[in-house]
Design a protein around this motif. Structure first.
Motif, PDB file in Angstrom:
ATOM      1  N   SER A   1       5.936  31.278  33.418  1.00 43.43           N
ATOM      2  CA  SER A   1       6.256  31.028  34.827  1.00 43.43           C
ATOM      3  C   SER A   1       5.283  31.760  35.746  1.00 43.43           C
ATOM      4  O   SER A   1       5.178  31.454  36.929  1.00 43.43           O
ATOM      5  N   GLN A   2       4.551  32.731  35.202  1.00 44.25           N
ATOM      6  CA  GLN A   2       3.545  33.448  36.009  1.00 44.25           C
ATOM      7  C   GLN A   2       2.136  32.937  35.715  1.00 44.25           C
ATOM      8  O   GLN A   2       1.143  33.548  36.107  1.00 44.25           O
ATOM      9  N   GLY A   3       2.069  31.851  34.977  1.00 41.52           N
ATOM     10  CA  GLY A   3       0.758  31.246  34.688  1.00 41.52           C
ATOM     11  C   GLY A   3       0.061  31.862  33.486  1.00 41.52           C
ATOM     12  O   GLY A   3      -1.113  31.613  33.244  1.00 41.52           O
ATOM     13  N   ILE A   4       0.789  32.694  32.720  1.00 43.11           N
ATOM     14  CA  ILE A   4       0.179  33.339  31.544  1.00 43.11           C
ATOM     15  C   ILE A   4       0.221  32.363  30.365  1.00 43.11           C
ATOM     16  O   ILE A   4       1.286  31.845  30.022  1.00 43.11           O
ATOM     17  N   ARG A   5      -0.958  32.123  29.786  1.00 42.46           N
ATOM     18  CA  ARG A   5      -1.010  31.156  28.678  1.00 42.46           C
ATOM     19  C   ARG A   5      -0.795  31.809  27.316  1.00 42.46           C
ATOM     20  O   ARG A   5      -0.443  31.149  26.343  1.00 42.46           O
ATOM     21  N   ILE A   6      -1.058  33.109  27.235  1.00 46.74           N
ATOM     22  CA  ILE A   6      -0.931  33.803  25.949  1.00 46.74           C
ATOM     23  C   ILE A   6       0.549  33.991  25.604  1.00 46.74           C
ATOM     24  O   ILE A   6       1.317  34.538  26.393  1.00 46.74           O
ATOM     25  N   ARG A   7       0.928  33.521  24.412  1.00 51.27           N
ATOM     26  CA  ARG A   7       2.323  33.650  23.980  1.00 51.27           C
ATOM     27  C   ARG A   7       2.480  34.826  23.022  1.00 51.27           C
ATOM     28  O   ARG A   7       1.527  35.236  22.378  1.00 51.27           O
ATOM     29  N   ARG A   8       3.698  35.320  22.925  1.00 51.89           N
ATOM     30  CA  ARG A   8       4.011  36.350  21.920  1.00 51.89           C
ATOM     31  C   ARG A   8       4.864  35.712  20.835  1.00 51.89           C
ATOM     32  O   ARG A   8       5.687  34.850  21.121  1.00 51.89           O
ATOM     33  N   HIS A   9       4.698  36.209  19.605  1.00 42.48           N
ATOM     34  CA  HIS A   9       5.606  35.714  18.582  1.00 42.48           C
ATOM     35  C   HIS A   9       6.843  36.596  18.483  1.00 42.48           C
ATOM     36  O   HIS A   9       7.899  36.145  18.062  1.00 42.48           O
ATOM     37  N   CYS A  10       6.715  37.851  18.887  1.00 43.75           N
ATOM     38  CA  CYS A  10       7.858  38.776  18.906  1.00 43.75           C
ATOM     39  C   CYS A  10       8.513  38.943  17.544  1.00 43.75           C
ATOM     40  O   CYS A  10       9.710  39.212  17.455  1.00 43.75           O
ATOM     41  N   ARG A  11       7.757  38.728  16.474  1.00 44.59           N
ATOM     42  CA  ARG A  11       8.340  38.882  15.144  1.00 44.59           C
ATOM     43  C   ARG A  11       7.405  39.637  14.219  1.00 44.59           C
ATOM     44  O   ARG A  11       6.739  39.062  13.360  1.00 44.59           O
ATOM     45  N   PRO A  12       7.319  40.938  14.441  1.00 43.31           N
ATOM     46  CA  PRO A  12       6.333  41.738  13.726  1.00 43.31           C
ATOM     47  C   PRO A  12       6.518  41.791  12.219  1.00 43.31           C
ATOM     48  O   PRO A  12       5.587  42.137  11.512  1.00 43.31           O
ATOM     49  N   THR A  13       7.710  41.428  11.743  1.00 40.92           N
ATOM     50  CA  THR A  13       7.887  41.512  10.287  1.00 40.92           C
ATOM     51  C   THR A  13       7.730  40.155   9.603  1.00 40.92           C
ATOM     52  O   THR A  13       7.777  40.061   8.379  1.00 40.92           O
ATOM     53  N   ALA A  14       7.539  39.120  10.383  1.00 43.65           N
ATOM     54  CA  ALA A  14       7.376  37.786   9.779  1.00 43.65           C
ATOM     55  C   ALA A  14       5.944  37.611   9.296  1.00 43.65           C
ATOM     56  O   ALA A  14       5.028  38.292   9.754  1.00 43.65           O
ATOM     57  N   SER A  15       5.755  36.699   8.358  1.00 47.93           N
ATOM     58  CA  SER A  15       4.391  36.421   7.898  1.00 47.93           C
ATOM     59  C   SER A  15       3.723  35.479   8.898  1.00 47.93           C
ATOM     60  O   SER A  15       4.399  34.796   9.688  1.00 47.93           O
ATOM     61  N   LEU A  16       2.394  35.442   8.815  1.00 47.44           N
ATOM     62  CA  LEU A  16       1.653  34.561   9.721  1.00 47.44           C
ATOM     63  C   LEU A  16       2.101  33.109   9.526  1.00 47.44           C
ATOM     64  O   LEU A  16       2.226  32.347  10.475  1.00 47.44           O
ATOM     65  N   LYS A  17       2.387  32.776   8.277  1.00 44.84           N
ATOM     66  CA  LYS A  17       2.803  31.403   7.974  1.00 44.84           C
ATOM     67  C   LYS A  17       4.107  31.072   8.712  1.00 44.84           C
ATOM     68  O   LYS A  17       4.247  30.012   9.318  1.00 44.84           O
ATOM     69  N   GLU A  18       5.036  32.022   8.639  1.00 43.60           N
ATOM     70  CA  GLU A  18       6.324  31.797   9.313  1.00 43.60           C
ATOM     71  C   GLU A  18       6.142  31.686  10.824  1.00 43.60           C
ATOM     72  O   GLU A  18       6.751  30.848  11.475  1.00 43.60           O
ATOM     73  N   ILE A  19       5.265  32.551  11.342  1.00 46.58           N
ATOM     74  CA  ILE A  19       5.018  32.536  12.790  1.00 46.58           C
ATOM     75  C   ILE A  19       4.401  31.195  13.199  1.00 46.58           C
ATOM     76  O   ILE A  19       4.815  30.568  14.178  1.00 46.58           O
ATOM     77  N   GLU A  20       3.442  30.754  12.388  1.00 44.34           N
ATOM     78  CA  GLU A  20       2.756  29.504  12.735  1.00 44.34           C
ATOM     79  C   GLU A  20       3.668  28.286  12.574  1.00 44.34           C
ATOM     80  O   GLU A  20       3.478  27.282  13.253  1.00 44.34           O
ATOM     81  N   GLU A  21       4.659  28.407  11.681  1.00 44.33           N
ATOM     82  CA  GLU A  21       5.618  27.307  11.570  1.00 44.33           C
ATOM     83  C   GLU A  21       6.380  27.147  12.880  1.00 44.33           C
ATOM     84  O   GLU A  21       6.755  26.049  13.264  1.00 44.33           O
ATOM     85  N   GLU A  22       6.614  28.264  13.545  1.00 47.08           N
ATOM     86  CA  GLU A  22       7.353  28.237  14.804  1.00 47.08           C
ATOM     87  C   GLU A  22       6.497  27.842  15.996  1.00 47.08           C
ATOM     88  O   GLU A  22       6.870  27.015  16.796  1.00 47.08           O
ATOM     89  N   LEU A  23       5.342  28.496  16.082  1.00 42.90           N
ATOM     90  CA  LEU A  23       4.545  28.378  17.313  1.00 42.90           C
ATOM     91  C   LEU A  23       3.268  27.553  17.146  1.00 42.90           C
ATOM     92  O   LEU A  23       2.574  27.303  18.107  1.00 42.90           O
TER      93      LEU A  23
END
Ligand SMILES: O=P(O)(O)OC[C@@H](O)[C@@H](O)c1c[nH]c2ccccc12
Length: 371
Positions: free
Chosen positions: A72-94
């Motif tokens: 809402s502030q025009g920021i394009r960079i997203r956070r996954h907010c899941r430091p214990t998840a694997s990259l694969k799991e994060i990428e499945e979401e985002l």
């Protein structure tokens, strides 16, 4: 430091951040995301409702995830907010990270969580309180500009970058820092990101311990207050805050922490939207205009000129000092950004790549800089 922790301003800033839903990721933001129907959904069952923390509750109530607030502030960079998840799991979401900056931030979220687990915030707050007092980063820039009549130099100790690869094979941070100082740098910037820039906090500590007198900027991708205390405990006098990554509330909160620690915040912008946001925040004294997009790597020095043509008046009114960052190689480049209105420049590659980085300063400015 007890007095610091006990001080009303700090307690209220913690409370304010929580109350307004600061983007400092909570340990279980995915729980909120599912409640809010937001992009990030949980990978495993969340905690009981009574275990939600204040930030999560406010986000839940507002129906917004951390990424919704940022967007809402025009920021394009997203956070996954899941430091214990694997990259694969994060990428499945985002999906895959949209650009290099987002990738750096996703890694940084994991790095910060690991750092926090090893060194709790309380320990770092105490360590920061014990470190020698800060040096005046802003004052050093102002004085050097007056003294030399050319933009004050923040010389960067930079081994590599994702866009340029390794800049200097034989890299001795202390030697480079000393050479910069001897040749008139007003301040130094020490890259601490390891994965993408081959920097380290050890470099920062070593330079600080080497007898260098220049104020030091910790060049990090700050997403959490833990990193600011960490930087201070290792001798940093200033820290970079990147508007493309941080919400307005994060910037206000981090500025407040910097103030409490006696540190200067260099707030980096790249486009007009970011400049607009930053100029609305009280207490900003130092703005860096990055000529390089951290999303595409494209470097364009006319970016500094364009942004200062549009915003120069309000910047001058507020007494903000502007730093021209990246892609400066010649006296003409320096003169160009000086004419655009900068009082300082941040330079890495064109100095660090040369055999003698100290002498390179004279080449960059076309004259010797005096201390
Ligand atoms: O090496 P250059 O093109 O002179 O750039 C230095 C500095 O501006 C650049 O390293 C930089 C500016 N903003 C950043 C944010 C993160 C990492 C690095 C940077």
């Amino acid at each position: 430091m007890e007095s610091f922790l006990a001080s009303r301003s700090v307690r209220s800033s913690f409370a304010a951040a929580a109350a307004a839903g600061s983007r400092g990721c909570s340990p279980r933001p995915s729980r909120v995301a599912i409640l809010a129907g937001a992009r990030a959904r949980p990978l495993r069952a969340g905690p009981k409702d009574d275990m939600l923390n204040a930030t999560e509750l406010v986000q839940w109530e507002n129906g917004k995830s951390v990424n919704d607030i940022a967007a809402s502030q025009g920021i394009r960079i997203r956070r996954h907010c899941r430091p214990t998840a694997s990259l694969k799991e994060i990428e499945e979401e985002l999906g895959a990270p949209l650009n290099i900056l987002e990738k750096i931030i996703w890694d940084k979220e994991i790095e910060v969580a690991e750092g926090l687990a090893k060194k709790p915030l309380k320990e770092l707050i105490e360590a920061a309180a014990k470190s020698p007092p800060t040096r005046d980063f802003y004052g050093a820039l102002e004085a050097a500009y007056k003294r030399n009549g050319v933009p004050a130099l923040i010389a960067e100790v930079k081994k590599a970058s994702p866009s340029r690869g390794v800049l200097r094979e034989n890299f001795n941070p202390v030697e480079i820092a000393n050479a910069y100082e001897k040749n008139g740098a007003a301040c130094l910037s020490i890259l601490t990101d390891e994965k993408y820039f081959q920097g380290s906090f050890e470099n920062l500590e070593k330079v600080r311990a080497s007898g260098v007198k220049c104020p030091l900027l910790c060049k990090e991708f700050v997403i959490d207050k833990w990193q600011i205390y960490n930087a201070r405990s290792k001798g940093a006098d200033a820290i970079l805050l990147i508007a493309a990554v941080l919400t307005d509330l994060d910037m206000k909160y981090f500025l407040r922490i910097c103030k409490e620690l006696g540190m200067t915040a260099l707030i980096e912008v790249h486009d007009e939207k970011e400049m607009d946001r930053v100029l609305k925040i009280n207490g900003v004294k130092l703005i860096g205009i990055n000529n390089r997009s951290l999303e595409t790597f494209v470097v364009d020095t006319s970016n500094t000129k364009m942004l200062l043509e549009k915003h120069g008046d309000s910047i001058r009114e507020k007494g903000i000092l502007v730093v021209g960052e990246s892609g400066l190689f010649t006296p003409d480049d320096v003169a160009y950004v000086q004419n655009a209105g900068v009082s300082a420049v941040l330079v890495g590659e064109s100095l660090v790549k040369q055999e003698d980085p100290g002498r390179a300063i004279t080449g960059l400015f076309g004259k010797e800089l005096l201390h």
